[in-house]
Design a protein around this motif. Structure first.
Motif, PDB file in Angstrom:
ATOM      1  N   ASP A  56      -5.400  57.512 -48.329  1.00  0.00           N
ATOM      2  CA  ASP A  56      -6.053  58.786 -47.924  1.00  0.00           C
ATOM      3  C   ASP A  56      -5.969  59.703 -48.941  1.00  0.00           C
ATOM      4  O   ASP A  56      -7.045  60.456 -49.064  1.00  0.00           O
ATOM      5  CB  ASP A  56      -5.040  59.303 -46.683  1.00  0.00           C
ATOM      6  CG  ASP A  56      -5.154  58.915 -45.346  1.00  0.00           C
ATOM      7  OD1 ASP A  56      -6.054  57.863 -45.339  1.00  0.00           O
ATOM      8  OD2 ASP A  56      -4.192  58.966 -44.471  1.00  0.00           O
ATOM      9  N   ALA A  57      -5.012  59.732 -49.861  1.00  0.00           N
ATOM     10  CA  ALA A  57      -5.230  60.666 -51.096  1.00  0.00           C
ATOM     11  C   ALA A  57      -6.394  60.219 -51.879  1.00  0.00           C
ATOM     12  O   ALA A  57      -7.178  61.063 -52.435  1.00  0.00           O
ATOM     13  CB  ALA A  57      -3.838  60.682 -51.910  1.00  0.00           C
ATOM     14  N   ARG A  58      -6.579  59.035 -52.106  1.00  0.00           N
ATOM     15  CA  ARG A  58      -7.543  58.427 -52.913  1.00  0.00           C
ATOM     16  C   ARG A  58      -8.900  58.809 -52.341  1.00  0.00           C
ATOM     17  O   ARG A  58      -9.879  59.314 -53.040  1.00  0.00           O
ATOM     18  CB  ARG A  58      -7.331  57.044 -53.064  1.00  0.00           C
ATOM     19  CG  ARG A  58      -6.638  56.484 -54.009  1.00  0.00           C
ATOM     20  CD  ARG A  58      -6.413  54.958 -54.247  1.00  0.00           C
ATOM     21  NE  ARG A  58      -5.268  54.677 -55.212  1.00  0.00           N
ATOM     22  CZ  ARG A  58      -4.628  53.411 -55.173  1.00  0.00           C
ATOM     23  NH1 ARG A  58      -4.871  52.684 -54.348  1.00  0.00           N
ATOM     24  NH2 ARG A  58      -3.896  53.348 -56.140  1.00  0.00           N
ATOM     25  N   GLU A  59      -8.975  58.854 -51.004  1.00  0.00           N
ATOM     26  CA  GLU A  59     -10.378  59.416 -50.239  1.00  0.00           C
ATOM     27  C   GLU A  59     -10.594  60.720 -50.537  1.00  0.00           C
ATOM     28  O   GLU A  59     -11.701  61.141 -50.669  1.00  0.00           O
ATOM     29  CB  GLU A  59     -10.268  58.667 -48.911  1.00  0.00           C
ATOM     30  CG  GLU A  59     -11.366  58.962 -47.941  1.00  0.00           C
ATOM     31  CD  GLU A  59     -11.411  58.598 -46.435  1.00  0.00           C
ATOM     32  OE1 GLU A  59     -11.423  59.205 -45.533  1.00  0.00           O
ATOM     33  OE2 GLU A  59     -10.982  57.235 -46.315  1.00  0.00           O
ATOM     34  N   LEU A  60      -9.492  61.610 -50.355  1.00  0.00           N
ATOM     35  CA  LEU A  60      -9.571  62.845 -50.486  1.00  0.00           C
ATOM     36  C   LEU A  60      -9.959  63.336 -51.900  1.00  0.00           C
ATOM     37  O   LEU A  60     -11.008  64.080 -52.025  1.00  0.00           O
ATOM     38  CB  LEU A  60      -8.157  63.617 -50.075  1.00  0.00           C
ATOM     39  CG  LEU A  60      -8.035  64.971 -50.186  1.00  0.00           C
ATOM     40  CD1 LEU A  60      -8.906  65.943 -49.241  1.00  0.00           C
ATOM     41  CD2 LEU A  60      -6.561  65.288 -50.007  1.00  0.00           C
ATOM     42  N   ASN A  61      -9.249  62.725 -52.816  1.00  0.00           N
ATOM     43  CA  ASN A  61      -9.629  62.827 -54.116  1.00  0.00           C
ATOM     44  C   ASN A  61     -10.947  62.386 -54.404  1.00  0.00           C
ATOM     45  O   ASN A  61     -11.780  63.315 -55.272  1.00  0.00           O
ATOM     46  CB  ASN A  61      -8.751  62.061 -55.093  1.00  0.00           C
ATOM     47  CG  ASN A  61      -8.712  62.344 -56.513  1.00  0.00           C
ATOM     48  OD1 ASN A  61      -8.854  63.663 -56.708  1.00  0.00           O
ATOM     49  ND2 ASN A  61      -8.914  61.384 -57.469  1.00  0.00           N
ATOM     50  N   ALA A  62     -11.603  61.523 -54.064  1.00  0.00           N
ATOM     51  CA  ALA A  62     -13.061  61.181 -54.143  1.00  0.00           C
ATOM     52  C   ALA A  62     -13.907  62.182 -53.421  1.00  0.00           C
ATOM     53  O   ALA A  62     -15.042  62.592 -54.012  1.00  0.00           O
ATOM     54  CB  ALA A  62     -13.277  59.835 -53.615  1.00  0.00           C
TER      55      ALA A  62
END
Length: 175
Positions: free
Chosen positions: A165-171
């Motif tokens: 989820d953090a990777r998606e948010l960061n992207a």
């Protein structure tokens, strides 16, 4: 002839002693229970404190939602860890370790979009470190205490989901 017999009797004994010595060395290389509790508590507390900052300093609704989710999930994990540690006589420190303190201080001076961008980056970094820590603690060379090892293993699916989820948010926030 007698010399050969002594060799065949002595050799297995020497191997057995050597194997015992190696077991002792493996225990020395394993992560200590208190070490893991301290590191896990700091990582967990960072997620909570960073998530709490989002309500004051974040601007993007996606960041605010993710921060709120971190406060809830990591708050629950913190209570579980505290209860387990208390039952085993380990100490759960209230202070952050240096790396988490530095990450939190980086966030404290930012607001709005700059906060959102840095928060998203920090959540990826922090969850990558947490997944690595919990994998090590729950693995074959992990902590010695079975209950603590099992607790760490049980938290891995949630930590991995938080990381994704953090990777998606960061992207989304830092295209």
């Amino acid at each position: 002839m007698k010399r050969t017999n002594v060799f065949w009797i002595a050799m297995p004994c020497m191997l057995l002693v050597g194997a015992c010595d190696n077991d002792d060395n493996n225990d020395m290389e394993r992560m200590q229970n208190q070490e893991f509790v301290t590191m896990a508590a700091s990582s967990n507390r960072f997620e909570i404190e960073a998530g709490e900052l989002v309500g004051e300093q974040g601007a993007d609704e996606r960041v605010i939602e993710y921060g709120s989710h971190m406060v809830m999930d990591h708050g629950t994990a913190g209570m579980e860890l505290a209860a387990l540690a208390d039952s085993k006589g380990w100490q759960v420190p209230n202070d952050l370790l240096e790396k988490e303190q530095e990450m939190l201080e980086d966030l404290m001076v930012l607001e709005g979009a700059a906060f959102d961008q840095e928060f998203a980056r920090k959540m990826v970094l922090s969850h990558e470190q947490a997944v690595s820590l919990f994998e090590r603690a729950s693995g074959p060379d992990g902590v010695l205490d079975g209950d603590l090892r099992e607790w760490a293993a049980g938290k891995l699916p949630t930590l991995r989901a938080h990381l994704e989820d953090a990777r998606e948010l960061n992207a989304q926030i830092n295209p």
